[in-house]
Write a protein that holds these residues in place. Structure first.
Motif, PDB file in Angstrom:
ATOM      1  N   PRO A   4       0.743  -1.374   0.250  1.00  0.00           N
ATOM      2  CA  PRO A   4      -0.290  -0.130  -0.076  1.00  0.00           C
ATOM      3  C   PRO A   4       0.870   1.339   0.058  1.00  0.00           C
ATOM      4  O   PRO A   4       1.968   1.285   0.543  1.00  0.00           O
ATOM      5  CB  PRO A   4      -0.616  -0.043   1.350  1.00  0.00           C
ATOM      6  N   ILE A   5       0.388   2.210  -0.490  1.00  0.00           N
ATOM      7  CA  ILE A   5       1.024   3.420  -0.702  1.00  0.00           C
ATOM      8  C   ILE A   5       0.990   4.176   0.979  1.00  0.00           C
ATOM      9  O   ILE A   5      -0.012   3.714   1.777  1.00  0.00           O
ATOM     10  CB  ILE A   5       0.418   4.808  -1.504  1.00  0.00           C
ATOM     11  N   GLU A   6       2.234   5.030   1.273  1.00  0.00           N
ATOM     12  CA  GLU A   6       2.226   5.382   2.528  1.00  0.00           C
ATOM     13  C   GLU A   6       2.455   6.721   2.625  1.00  0.00           C
ATOM     14  O   GLU A   6       3.360   7.144   1.777  1.00  0.00           O
ATOM     15  CB  GLU A   6       3.284   4.340   3.463  1.00  0.00           C
ATOM     16  N   ILE A   7       1.706   7.835   3.269  1.00  0.00           N
ATOM     17  CA  ILE A   7       2.070   8.771   3.448  1.00  0.00           C
ATOM     18  C   ILE A   7       3.187   9.218   4.554  1.00  0.00           C
ATOM     19  O   ILE A   7       2.925   8.972   5.597  1.00  0.00           O
ATOM     20  CB  ILE A   7       0.687   9.874   3.971  1.00  0.00           C
ATOM     21  N   ASP A   8       4.385   9.814   4.163  1.00  0.00           N
ATOM     22  CA  ASP A   8       5.461  10.106   4.828  1.00  0.00           C
ATOM     23  C   ASP A   8       5.855  11.713   4.737  1.00  0.00           C
ATOM     24  O   ASP A   8       6.546  12.168   3.983  1.00  0.00           O
ATOM     25  CB  ASP A   8       6.645   9.162   4.438  1.00  0.00           C
ATOM     26  N   LEU A   9       5.208  12.347   5.541  1.00  0.00           N
ATOM     27  CA  LEU A   9       5.175  13.864   5.451  1.00  0.00           C
ATOM     28  C   LEU A   9       6.751  14.236   5.729  1.00  0.00           C
ATOM     29  O   LEU A   9       7.478  15.147   4.981  1.00  0.00           O
ATOM     30  CB  LEU A   9       4.389  14.747   6.297  1.00  0.00           C
ATOM     31  N   GLN A  39      -2.021  11.876   9.744  1.00  0.00           N
ATOM     32  CA  GLN A  39      -1.099  10.915   8.934  1.00  0.00           C
ATOM     33  C   GLN A  39      -1.391   9.370   9.201  1.00  0.00           C
ATOM     34  O   GLN A  39      -1.431   8.708   8.247  1.00  0.00           O
ATOM     35  CB  GLN A  39       0.516  11.298   8.936  1.00  0.00           C
ATOM     36  N   LYS A  40      -1.298   9.174  10.402  1.00  0.00           N
ATOM     37  CA  LYS A  40      -1.203   7.817  11.086  1.00  0.00           C
ATOM     38  C   LYS A  40      -2.951   7.468  10.910  1.00  0.00           C
ATOM     39  O   LYS A  40      -2.680   5.902  10.198  1.00  0.00           O
ATOM     40  CB  LYS A  40      -1.323   7.837  12.624  1.00  0.00           C
ATOM     41  N   GLU A  41      -3.971   7.921  10.696  1.00  0.00           N
ATOM     42  CA  GLU A  41      -5.267   7.444  10.441  1.00  0.00           C
ATOM     43  C   GLU A  41      -5.340   7.306   8.949  1.00  0.00           C
ATOM     44  O   GLU A  41      -5.967   6.324   8.475  1.00  0.00           O
ATOM     45  CB  GLU A  41      -6.311   8.366  10.976  1.00  0.00           C
ATOM     46  N   LEU A  42      -4.757   8.390   8.183  1.00  0.00           N
ATOM     47  CA  LEU A  42      -4.662   8.036   6.735  1.00  0.00           C
ATOM     48  C   LEU A  42      -4.286   6.867   6.191  1.00  0.00           C
ATOM     49  O   LEU A  42      -4.591   6.008   5.401  1.00  0.00           O
ATOM     50  CB  LEU A  42      -4.120   9.343   5.938  1.00  0.00           C
ATOM     51  N   ASN A  43      -2.832   6.427   6.739  1.00  0.00           N
ATOM     52  CA  ASN A  43      -2.024   5.361   6.463  1.00  0.00           C
ATOM     53  C   ASN A  43      -2.805   3.922   6.813  1.00  0.00           C
ATOM     54  O   ASN A  43      -2.712   3.078   6.184  1.00  0.00           O
ATOM     55  CB  ASN A  43      -0.680   5.422   7.093  1.00  0.00           C
ATOM     56  N   GLU A  44      -3.495   4.048   8.063  1.00  0.00           N
ATOM     57  CA  GLU A  44      -4.364   2.914   8.361  1.00  0.00           C
ATOM     58  C   GLU A  44      -5.478   2.696   7.581  1.00  0.00           C
ATOM     59  O   GLU A  44      -5.732   1.574   7.104  1.00  0.00           O
ATOM     60  CB  GLU A  44      -5.089   3.046   9.806  1.00  0.00           C
ATOM     61  N   MET A  45      -6.095   4.049   6.873  1.00  0.00           N
ATOM     62  CA  MET A  45      -7.041   3.639   5.795  1.00  0.00           C
ATOM     63  C   MET A  45      -6.469   2.992   4.614  1.00  0.00           C
ATOM     64  O   MET A  45      -6.990   2.194   3.926  1.00  0.00           O
ATOM     65  CB  MET A  45      -7.486   4.978   5.574  1.00  0.00           C
ATOM     66  N   LEU A  46      -5.480   3.538   4.181  1.00  0.00           N
ATOM     67  CA  LEU A  46      -4.960   3.076   3.033  1.00  0.00           C
ATOM     68  C   LEU A  46      -4.539   1.480   3.093  1.00  0.00           C
ATOM     69  O   LEU A  46      -4.596   0.644   2.204  1.00  0.00           O
ATOM     70  CB  LEU A  46      -3.462   4.108   2.712  1.00  0.00           C
ATOM     71  N   ARG A  47      -3.933   0.939   4.150  1.00  0.00           N
ATOM     72  CA  ARG A  47      -3.720  -0.455   4.414  1.00  0.00           C
ATOM     73  C   ARG A  47      -4.869  -1.081   4.574  1.00  0.00           C
ATOM     74  O   ARG A  47      -4.909  -2.223   3.940  1.00  0.00           O
ATOM     75  CB  ARG A  47      -2.901  -0.604   5.711  1.00  0.00           C
TER      76      ARG A  47
END
Length: 275
Positions: A4-9, A39-47
């Motif tokens: 999965p893509i991951e946001i890493d600001l 960011q943490k919640e968005l990455n959980e969503m993407l996973r």
């Protein structure tokens, strides 16, 4: 895509800032920005949505958030080909995801294309359904060709004619800014009937007040945009409603011989009057 893509600001800022500037940006500031955009919640969503793509990805996001979407007026679309869906834009993320989920399920992912701000091409699982539009400059030759090919195709086209997310108006209501006239001209040129769409929903008052004060202070940078990922996360467990109106034939629009801006305003009013 094998993961999965991951946001890493933190990584994005460190890689894009000049080295001498990146070194002096305090870590706590970046951590604060990561919390602001959730960011943490968005990455959980993407996973949770991985490895789905297209409308299946959109449905997975809605499922993860526990969002319920009520749809009304689908019967109005029966028997119509090559439609141009024109929707208000109240949420800035979830509204687009919900529309992709609904229309993708009805027409298939190969049956719809969404004209979007080119920044959204970074949402890789939805990229195949997007046609990028440069909001702040001239279109490149390839993008102009892609838009032209999409309009000439048999696919249905979806867009937010306001371009920007709805704002708090002087009378206290929350609604779109002026709808851009170009979508009317494109609909007539490509002989597409226009479907006015009303998406019922709103962001938090923090978002609208931030936008209001930013404008009062004369700031050009759209700082409230940074709040939209958080607004997406806040939508968890909510119910929204999408209403599809009856298609307005392109011949009828052309016959009115009105200024495209007036036609766009009339279609905007039509969308908001849907019940």
């Amino acid at each position: 895509m094998d993961k999965p893509i991951e946001i890493d600001l933190h990584g994005i800022l460190r890689s894009r800032l000049p080295r001498n500037v990146g070194r002096i940006v305090p870590g706590f500031l970046i951590s604060g920005l990561e919390r602001l955009i959730r960011q943490k919640e968005l990455n959980e969503m993407l996973r949770a949505a991985f490895p789905a793509r297209g409308s299946a990805f959109a449905r997975k996001i809605l499922e993860h958030l526990g969002v319920t979407v009520e749809v009304k007026g689908l019967e109005n679309l029966e028997g119509h080909r090559r439609l141009m869906f024109a929707s208000n834009h109240p949420l800035g993320g979830l509204d687009g995801i919900a529309l992709i989920a609904v229309l993708g399920e009805r027409y298939g992912d190969d049956g719809i294309r969404f004209l979007v701000n080119d920044m959204l091409m970074n949402v890789e699982p939805l990229r195949d359904m997007f046609i990028p539009v440069n909001k702040y400059g001239r279109q490149g030759r390839d993008r102009t060709r892609a838009i032209k090919e999409a309009l000439e195709s048999e696919m249905h086209i979806l867009q937010f004619p306001a371009g920007l997310v709805s704002r708090l108006q002087p009378d206290g209501t929350i609604s779109d800014l002026e709808w851009q006239k170009s979508f009317v001209a494109k609909s007539i040129e490509s002989r597409r009937d226009v479907v006015p769409v009303k998406f019922e929903g709103m962001n938090s008052m923090v978002f609208y007040r931030t936008a209001k004060w930013r404008k009062k202070l004369g700031l050009k940078v759209n700082v409230e945009q940074a709040l939209l990922p958080g607004e997406l996360c806040k939508a968890g467990g909510k119910r929204f409603r999408i209403i599809f109106g009856k298609p307005i034939s392109w011949e009828k629009l052309k016959a009115r011989e009105e200024n495209p801006r007036n036609l766009a305003a009339a279609l905007r009013k039509m969308a908001y009057s849907l019940e």
